[in-house]
Design a protein around this motif. Structure first.
Motif, PDB file in Angstrom:
ATOM      1  N   LEU A   1       0.823  -1.203   0.000  1.00 19.07           N
ATOM      2  CA  LEU A   1       0.000   0.000   0.000  1.00 19.07           C
ATOM      3  C   LEU A   1       0.860   1.256   0.000  1.00 19.07           C
ATOM      4  N   LEU A   2       1.959   1.204   0.740  1.00 16.56           N
ATOM      5  CA  LEU A   2       2.879   2.349   0.731  1.00 16.56           C
ATOM      6  C   LEU A   2       3.390   2.606  -0.686  1.00 16.56           C
ATOM      7  N   ALA A   3       3.749   1.515  -1.363  1.00 13.80           N
ATOM      8  CA  ALA A   3       4.223   1.664  -2.746  1.00 13.80           C
ATOM      9  C   ALA A   3       3.136   2.312  -3.602  1.00 13.80           C
ATOM     10  N   SER A   4       1.879   1.913  -3.376  1.00 15.52           N
ATOM     11  CA  SER A   4       0.788   2.500  -4.160  1.00 15.52           C
ATOM     12  C   SER A   4       0.711   4.002  -3.923  1.00 15.52           C
ATOM     13  N   PHE A   5       0.862   4.407  -2.665  1.00 11.78           N
ATOM     14  CA  PHE A   5       0.811   5.832  -2.347  1.00 11.78           C
ATOM     15  C   PHE A   5       1.932   6.587  -3.058  1.00 11.78           C
ATOM     16  N   VAL A   6       3.137   6.020  -2.972  1.00 11.97           N
ATOM     17  CA  VAL A   6       4.280   6.699  -3.581  1.00 11.97           C
ATOM     18  C   VAL A   6       4.076   6.846  -5.089  1.00 11.97           C
ATOM     19  N   VAL A   7       3.651   5.748  -5.723  1.00 10.67           N
ATOM     20  CA  VAL A   7       3.442   5.818  -7.169  1.00 10.67           C
ATOM     21  C   VAL A   7       2.347   6.815  -7.499  1.00 10.67           C
ATOM     22  N   LEU A   8       1.248   6.736  -6.764  1.00  8.86           N
ATOM     23  CA  LEU A   8       0.150   7.655  -7.035  1.00  8.86           C
ATOM     24  C   LEU A   8       0.629   9.094  -6.884  1.00  8.86           C
ATOM     25  N   GLY A   9       1.495   9.333  -5.904  1.00  9.55           N
ATOM     26  CA  GLY A   9       2.028  10.674  -5.666  1.00  9.55           C
ATOM     27  C   GLY A   9       2.676  11.280  -6.900  1.00  9.55           C
ATOM     28  N   TYR A  10       3.565  10.516  -7.561  1.00  9.42           N
ATOM     29  CA  TYR A  10       4.203  11.162  -8.719  1.00  9.42           C
ATOM     30  C   TYR A  10       3.481  10.870 -10.026  1.00  9.42           C
ATOM     31  N   TYR A  11       2.723   9.778 -10.059  1.00  4.90           N
ATOM     32  CA  TYR A  11       1.903   9.482 -11.248  1.00  4.90           C
ATOM     33  C   TYR A  11       0.940  10.647 -11.489  1.00  4.90           C
ATOM     34  N   THR A  12       0.460  11.208 -10.360  1.00  2.60           N
ATOM     35  CA  THR A  12      -0.454  12.335 -10.421  1.00  2.60           C
ATOM     36  C   THR A  12       0.215  13.556 -11.046  1.00  2.60           C
ATOM     37  N   VAL A  13       1.474  13.775 -10.667  1.00 10.39           N
ATOM     38  CA  VAL A  13       2.185  14.927 -11.210  1.00 10.39           C
ATOM     39  C   VAL A  13       2.393  14.743 -12.715  1.00 10.39           C
ATOM     40  N   VAL A  14       2.813  13.536 -13.102  1.00  8.87           N
ATOM     41  CA  VAL A  14       3.052  13.300 -14.529  1.00  8.87           C
ATOM     42  C   VAL A  14       1.725  13.355 -15.300  1.00  8.87           C
ATOM     43  N   SER A  15       0.635  12.894 -14.687  1.00 15.13           N
ATOM     44  CA  SER A  15      -0.671  13.020 -15.342  1.00 15.13           C
ATOM     45  C   SER A  15      -1.016  14.493 -15.520  1.00 15.13           C
ATOM     46  N   GLY A  16      -0.635  15.308 -14.529  1.00 17.84           N
ATOM     47  CA  GLY A  16      -0.826  16.759 -14.650  1.00 17.84           C
ATOM     48  C   GLY A  16      -0.051  17.322 -15.850  1.00 17.84           C
ATOM     49  N   TRP A  17       1.161  16.815 -16.044  1.00 15.31           N
ATOM     50  CA  TRP A  17       1.945  17.241 -17.223  1.00 15.31           C
ATOM     51  C   TRP A  17       1.158  16.917 -18.494  1.00 15.31           C
ATOM     52  N   VAL A  18       0.542  15.723 -18.517  1.00 13.10           N
ATOM     53  CA  VAL A  18      -0.199  15.325 -19.722  1.00 13.10           C
ATOM     54  C   VAL A  18      -1.350  16.303 -19.968  1.00 13.10           C
ATOM     55  N   ILE A  19      -2.032  16.710 -18.882  1.00 21.22           N
ATOM     56  CA  ILE A  19      -3.125  17.689 -19.039  1.00 21.22           C
ATOM     57  C   ILE A  19      -2.565  18.972 -19.669  1.00 21.22           C
ATOM     58  N   HIS A  20      -1.418  19.404 -19.165  1.00 24.85           N
ATOM     59  CA  HIS A  20      -0.791  20.615 -19.697  1.00 24.85           C
ATOM     60  C   HIS A  20      -0.509  20.459 -21.198  1.00 24.85           C
ATOM     61  N   PHE A  21      -0.050  19.267 -21.586  1.00 22.53           N
ATOM     62  CA  PHE A  21       0.268  19.052 -22.994  1.00 22.53           C
ATOM     63  C   PHE A  21      -0.977  18.966 -23.866  1.00 22.53           C
ATOM     64  N   ILE A  22      -2.099  18.516 -23.279  1.00 20.83           N
ATOM     65  CA  ILE A  22      -3.343  18.544 -24.062  1.00 20.83           C
ATOM     66  C   ILE A  22      -3.689  20.000 -24.358  1.00 20.83           C
ATOM     67  N   VAL A  23      -3.578  20.845 -23.327  1.00 21.91           N
ATOM     68  CA  VAL A  23      -3.893  22.265 -23.510  1.00 21.91           C
ATOM     69  C   VAL A  23      -2.958  22.883 -24.556  1.00 21.91           C
ATOM     70  N   GLN A  24      -1.666  22.579 -24.473  1.00 22.41           N
ATOM     71  CA  GLN A  24      -0.704  23.122 -25.432  1.00 22.41           C
ATOM     72  C   GLN A  24      -1.024  22.647 -26.852  1.00 22.41           C
TER      73      GLN A  24
END
Ligand code: TRP
Length: 456
Positions: free
Chosen positions: A99-122
């Motif tokens: 579960l800890l691993a899931s939290f850690v992955v979700l933590g940065y997966y979220t940031v990279v998903s945010g990058w993808v949102i930014h690239f959709i806008v661009q």
């Protein structure tokens, strides 16, 4: 053994679909290309494929089987005994680690998903096709703007949390079922285009010619970590997936399909991205930014580049979203089942913790620029160091646990009466998870420890 009674058919179905899609995500495009880049290419790819076959596949079978036999999530599964529950099981901490691993992955997966949102806008704003814009620098600008990344990650968390809290995953999954094939089509199309780029031959050589002198010292542990990550192993995700499988599903064939397709997709991503990188004369070892630096450049000279660019990033976002949903749901289920929380409270708890972790990695290029381990910023530390050490530990524990389960239960799941081959495969699989998987992982660990000692 009565299956534990959690979730309705609807949310079960939703989770089931999400778990199939969970293997295909940012791991195949974003992570595979950047990790291959920093580890010197061909020899690393070979190691990765070896680990998928020798460890990923047998472990995938074990996780699915653990879920299917116990009908529980990973925390409950480790307390399982054929004749009842053992709440004081000494295997319990493995579930917590997962579960800890899931939290850690979700933590940065979220940031990279945010990058993808930014690239959709661009992409929508025409930045990839505008002759005056320099799309290769969009990611650098974004990485230095920590607060924008937090905002984008926040948007992604709100999307994910609102889907999970309302239990409407199956709606999204129906969407994904349309987007996934479309995405694969776009990727294959772009791969063909990439193969005609001037940098293609250099890229293919980089990817498939194993030059062992280029291997970095930590390549073995990174290839192992990635093989587990890309198949969503070591998080309990596949245990949950297994727990929702119908009784008649034959696990080994299912696992071969998932592992095979996932690997092919990763290799496609490599063949797509590296020709662009070499054509641009960019640095293949540039880290987590690699995908975002190279892809946008492709769309400028492509017929219908504007639309292909938009479609590519929208599809990538869906892949990221369905993986995030699966990770999020796993954590929410834990808080509901084990901490007796309501769904809304559980969702809020997971969102808050994820936000904090995401903020840490979002600020890794700006405010926390100086927190580094060697060359790595916080996002990379979370992504690599933690993943590379936690996932294999959970994996060793898990295969040893499965090895001790009742022979008959396992045989029922593995051996298909209609095919004799499966009898022989069954004993090979048993030996593999009992001896081969733990020994390879322990060897890789020892090797890495020695490397670390000599490095410091
Ligand atoms: N395998 C996913 C990918 O390649 C990432 C992932 C890791 C994941 N663990 C997971 C997704 C658990 C869903 C659930 O992107």
């Amino acid at each position: 053994m009565q299956p534990s009674n959690r979730g309705t058919f609807k949310s079960r179905f939703g989770f089931y679909m999400a778990a199939i899609g969970s293997a295909f995500g940012l791991g195949n495009l974003w992570r595979f290309s950047y990790v291959t880049g920093i580890n010197g290419g061909g020899a690393f790819v070979l190691l990765y494929i070896f680990f998928v076959g020798a460890i990923g596949l047998p472990v995938l079978i074990s996780e699915l089987m653990l879920g299917k036999i116990t009908r529980r999530n990973i925390i409950g599964a480790f307390k399982w005994k054929p004749w009842g529950q053992n709440p004081k099981s000494r295997w319990r901490w493995l579930g917590v680690l997962a579960l800890l691993a899931s939290f850690v992955v979700l933590g940065y997966y979220t940031v990279v998903s945010g990058w993808v949102i930014h690239f959709i806008v661009q992409a929508v704003m025409g930045q990839f096709t505008n002759p005056d814009a320099m799309p290769e620098y969009i990611i650098d600008r974004l990485m230095s703007r920590g607060y924008l990344q937090i905002l984008l990650a926040g948007v992604h968390i709100i999307f994910t949390a609102s889907i999970v809290s309302r239990g409407i995953q199956e709606g999204i999954e129906r969407f994904s079922r349309v987007f996934m094939p479309l995405f694969m089509l776009i990727v294959v199309g772009l791969v063909v285009h990439s193969l005609f780029l001037p940098g293609a031959s250099e890229a293919l050589r980089f990817l498939f010619y194993p030059d062992f002198s280029k291997l970095s010292a930590s390549a073995a542990i990174e290839a192992l970590g990635h093989a587990l990550f890309t198949l969503s192993l070591g998080f309990g995700a596949m245990v949950a997936y297994g727990s929702y499988l119908k009784p008649e599903v034959h696990i080994p064939s299912e696992a071969v399909l998932v592992a095979g397709l996932d690997t092919i997709l990763s290799l496609c991503a490599g063949v797509l991205i590296f020709p662009i990188v070499f054509t641009m004369h960019a640095d293949s070892g540039s880290g987590p930014a690699l995908l975002f630096k190279s892809m946008p450049v492709l769309f400028r000279h492509l017929p219908l580049g504007y639309w292909v660019g938009v479609a590519f990033f929208v599809c990538l976002y869906f892949a990221a979203l369905s993986a995030s949903i699966a990770l999020f749901e796993g954590l929410v289920t834990y808080f509901i089942d084990e901490q007796k929380m309501k769904r809304t409270a559980a969702t809020l708890t997971v969102s808050t913790i994820t936000c904090i972790l995401a903020a840490g990695s979002a600020l890794s290029g700006s405010l926390f620029k100086n927190i580094r381990l060697g060359e790595r910023g916080i996002l990379e530390i979370m992504d690599q160091v933690i993943i590379n050490w936690t996932l294999p530990v959970v994996t060793v524990g898990l295969v040893l646990f499965v090895s001790r389960m009742r022979e008959k239960d396992k045989e029922d799941q593995f051996v298909d009466q209609k095919s004799l081959v499966s009898v022989r495969m069954f004993s090979t699989w048993k030996t593999t998870i009992k001896y081969l998987v733990p020994s390879i992982i322990i060897l890789v660990f020892i090797f890495q420890l020695i490397v670390n000692i000599f490095r410091s």
